[in-house]
Design an enzyme around this catalytic site. Structure first.
Site, PDB file in Angstrom:
ATOM      1  N   PRO A   1      -0.307  -2.567   2.973  1.00 32.36           N
ATOM      2  CA  PRO A   1      -1.396  -1.633   3.263  1.00 32.36           C
ATOM      3  C   PRO A   1      -0.979  -0.184   2.990  1.00 32.36           C
ATOM      4  O   PRO A   1      -0.006   0.303   3.547  1.00 32.36           O
ATOM      5  CB  PRO A   1      -1.655  -1.842   4.759  1.00 32.36           C
ATOM      6  CG  PRO A   1      -0.966  -3.116   5.113  1.00 32.36           C
ATOM      7  CD  PRO A   1       0.152  -3.273   4.144  1.00 32.36           C
ATOM      8  N   GLU A   2      -1.704   0.445   2.092  1.00 28.41           N
ATOM      9  CA  GLU A   2      -1.549   1.874   1.843  1.00 28.41           C
ATOM     10  C   GLU A   2      -2.874   2.538   2.247  1.00 28.41           C
ATOM     11  O   GLU A   2      -3.712   1.889   2.868  1.00 28.41           O
ATOM     12  CB  GLU A   2      -1.246   2.134   0.353  1.00 28.41           C
ATOM     13  CG  GLU A   2       0.000   1.408  -0.132  1.00 28.41           C
ATOM     14  CD  GLU A   2       0.314   1.678  -1.603  1.00 28.41           C
ATOM     15  OE1 GLU A   2      -0.125   2.718  -2.120  1.00 28.41           O
ATOM     16  OE2 GLU A   2       0.995   0.841  -2.216  1.00 28.41           O
TER      17      GLU A   2
ATOM     18  N   HIS B   1       2.480 -15.493  14.320  1.00 28.22           N
ATOM     19  CA  HIS B   1       2.883 -14.092  14.263  1.00 28.22           C
ATOM     20  C   HIS B   1       1.798 -13.161  14.788  1.00 28.22           C
ATOM     21  O   HIS B   1       1.693 -12.017  14.355  1.00 28.22           O
ATOM     22  CB  HIS B   1       3.281 -13.669  12.842  1.00 28.22           C
ATOM     23  CG  HIS B   1       4.334 -14.538  12.226  1.00 28.22           C
ATOM     24  ND1 HIS B   1       5.559 -14.731  12.817  1.00 28.22           N
ATOM     25  CD2 HIS B   1       4.342 -15.284  11.104  1.00 28.22           C
ATOM     26  CE1 HIS B   1       6.272 -15.548  12.059  1.00 28.22           C
ATOM     27  NE2 HIS B   1       5.559 -15.907  11.009  1.00 28.22           N
TER      28      HIS B   1
ATOM     29  N   ARG C   1       6.496  -9.828   9.495  1.00 27.52           N
ATOM     30  CA  ARG C   1       7.789  -9.155   9.357  1.00 27.52           C
ATOM     31  C   ARG C   1       8.087  -8.183  10.495  1.00 27.52           C
ATOM     32  O   ARG C   1       9.154  -7.566  10.506  1.00 27.52           O
ATOM     33  CB  ARG C   1       7.871  -8.448   8.012  1.00 27.52           C
ATOM     34  CG  ARG C   1       7.860  -9.457   6.884  1.00 27.52           C
ATOM     35  CD  ARG C   1       8.120  -8.847   5.544  1.00 27.52           C
ATOM     36  NE  ARG C   1       7.970  -9.875   4.526  1.00 27.52           N
ATOM     37  CZ  ARG C   1       8.028  -9.648   3.228  1.00 27.52           C
ATOM     38  NH1 ARG C   1       8.231  -8.435   2.808  1.00 27.52           N
ATOM     39  NH2 ARG C   1       7.878 -10.624   2.375  1.00 27.52           N
TER      40      ARG C   1
ATOM     41  N   ARG D   1       9.380  22.583  -5.064  1.00 30.84           N
ATOM     42  CA  ARG D   1      10.572  21.728  -5.003  1.00 30.84           C
ATOM     43  C   ARG D   1      10.814  21.059  -6.340  1.00 30.84           C
ATOM     44  O   ARG D   1       9.912  20.925  -7.157  1.00 30.84           O
ATOM     45  CB  ARG D   1      10.502  20.739  -3.845  1.00 30.84           C
ATOM     46  CG  ARG D   1       9.315  19.847  -3.820  1.00 30.84           C
ATOM     47  CD  ARG D   1       8.982  19.489  -2.378  1.00 30.84           C
ATOM     48  NE  ARG D   1       7.822  20.228  -1.938  1.00 30.84           N
ATOM     49  CZ  ARG D   1       7.636  20.683  -0.704  1.00 30.84           C
ATOM     50  NH1 ARG D   1       8.525  20.490   0.213  1.00 30.84           N
ATOM     51  NH2 ARG D   1       6.550  21.344  -0.408  1.00 30.84           N
TER      52      ARG D   1
END
Length: 306
Positions: free
Chosen positions: A2-3, A93, A114, A158
């Site tokens: 998921p982003e 899970h 996870r 930067r």
DNA sequence: AACTGTCCCTGCAAGC
DNA sequence: TGCTTGCAGGGACAGT
């Protein structure tokens, strides 16, 4: 994984489901999911409250409760939120299950094989102390404030390689590995190009690509990969994967230029896919050791199609 | 300032 | 076939 587009899709689902519904059951079974506080803190913080708003910052979801407390949910690699009937079986899970009143009663499940994901109930006045990384998050790339000058300032000040810069949540919050590759490809910027050396036209293209890729991915409800576990609140996959132009396409002919073959390198420990024709190598490459080692391998990627 | 390596954890694929 | 091993991957953090 998921982003931003996947998290935004889940957020919209939560707005339509949990807002205004009272919580009258909480079961915390996954201790790692609540590691920052405790099972008791999450239980006590949720029980009897009613969500009044759901927001997103980068990949973080925050739920405002009528008690004044907030809930932070981060899905990380493999986390899912599922909206299911109250009597439905819990998938393996499942680490947190929240029961909402109403007819019929429903449950919101936090499922995470996870266990990198997290659920934290916190006092928003103490966010800097309780969830410092949320407090330090950079600008949201689909917010109105993210205009070209903002991006230009981030890049100009930067000297960083573009791929890790896009993944740095302190600068721009919400872009992960998939969308970083897609954005750089659309903008025609090499993943190892140095931020401060981008031309003004590259900056313009990059800004356009960030907006377009993320907005289109949200429209298509995110990317569900063959091996990944992202689905929306209702268990439906996202459709954006079909539109990926480089991610997961190493060895294939570039869909944009029809000439390059998508290459793969490892950039800061992350697999990176790019088209060597659309995304020309910067004139003075500054490449990581890992990338150098990898590109020394003589194996030419096999072409497919075309 | 910027980068590298490590850790967390499980599922899956490759190798034996 | 069944076991073992290695790896991916988001993000924080420590070390250089």
């Amino acid at each position: 994984m998921p982003e931003l587009p996947e998290v935004e899709t889940v957020r919209r689902g939560l707005v339509d489901t949990i807002v205004g519904r009272r919580i009258d059951g909480v079961a915390v079974t996954g201790m790692r999911t609540v590691r920052r506080t405790s099972a008791e803190a999450v239980y006590d913080g949720l029980m009897g409250t009613t969500p009044v708003a759901v927001r997103r910052r980068g990949k973080y979801l925050t739920v405002e409760l009528d008690s004044g407390y907030h809930v932070m949910i981060h899905l990380r690699m493999s986390g899912q939120l599922l909206w299911v009937p109250a009597d439905a079986d819990e998938p393996v899970h499942t680490h947190v299950a929240v029961t909402f009143g109403g007819k019929p009663a429903r449950r919101l499940l936090f499922v995470d094989p996870r266990t990198f994901g997290e659920v934290v109930v916190y006092d928003p006045a103490d966010v800097a102390a309780e969830i410092p990384e949320l407090h330090r998050l950079g600008v949201d790339p689909i917010a109105d404030v993210f205009d070209r000058p903002v991006l230009a300032a981030i890049l100009r000040h930067r000297s960083r390689r573009m791929k890790p810069l896009l993944l740095d949540q302190h600068l721009i919050a919400g872009i992960g590995n998939i969308y970083a590759d897609e954005i750089l490809h659309r903008a025609g910027v090499h993943p190892e190009a140095i931020s401060s050396r981008l031309s003004p036209s590259s900056v313009t293209r990059l800004h356009e690509a960030i907006g377009t890729i993320l907005a289109t991915a949200v429209e298509h409800r995110g990317s569900t990969l063959a091996d990944a576990r992202y689905v929306d609140l209702f268990g439906a996959p996202g459709a954006y994967r079909e539109r990926h132009r480089v991610y997961g396409r190493a060895g294939e002919r570039c869909l944009t230029c029809g000439r390059g073959v998508i290459r793969r390198l490892t950039e800061t420990g992350r697999a990176t896919a790019y088209c060597p024709v659309c995304q020309r190598r910067p004139f003075k490459p500054q490449r990581s050791r890992a990338a150098r080692v990898e590109s020394r391998e003589p194996t030419p990627p096999p072409t497919r199609g075309a």
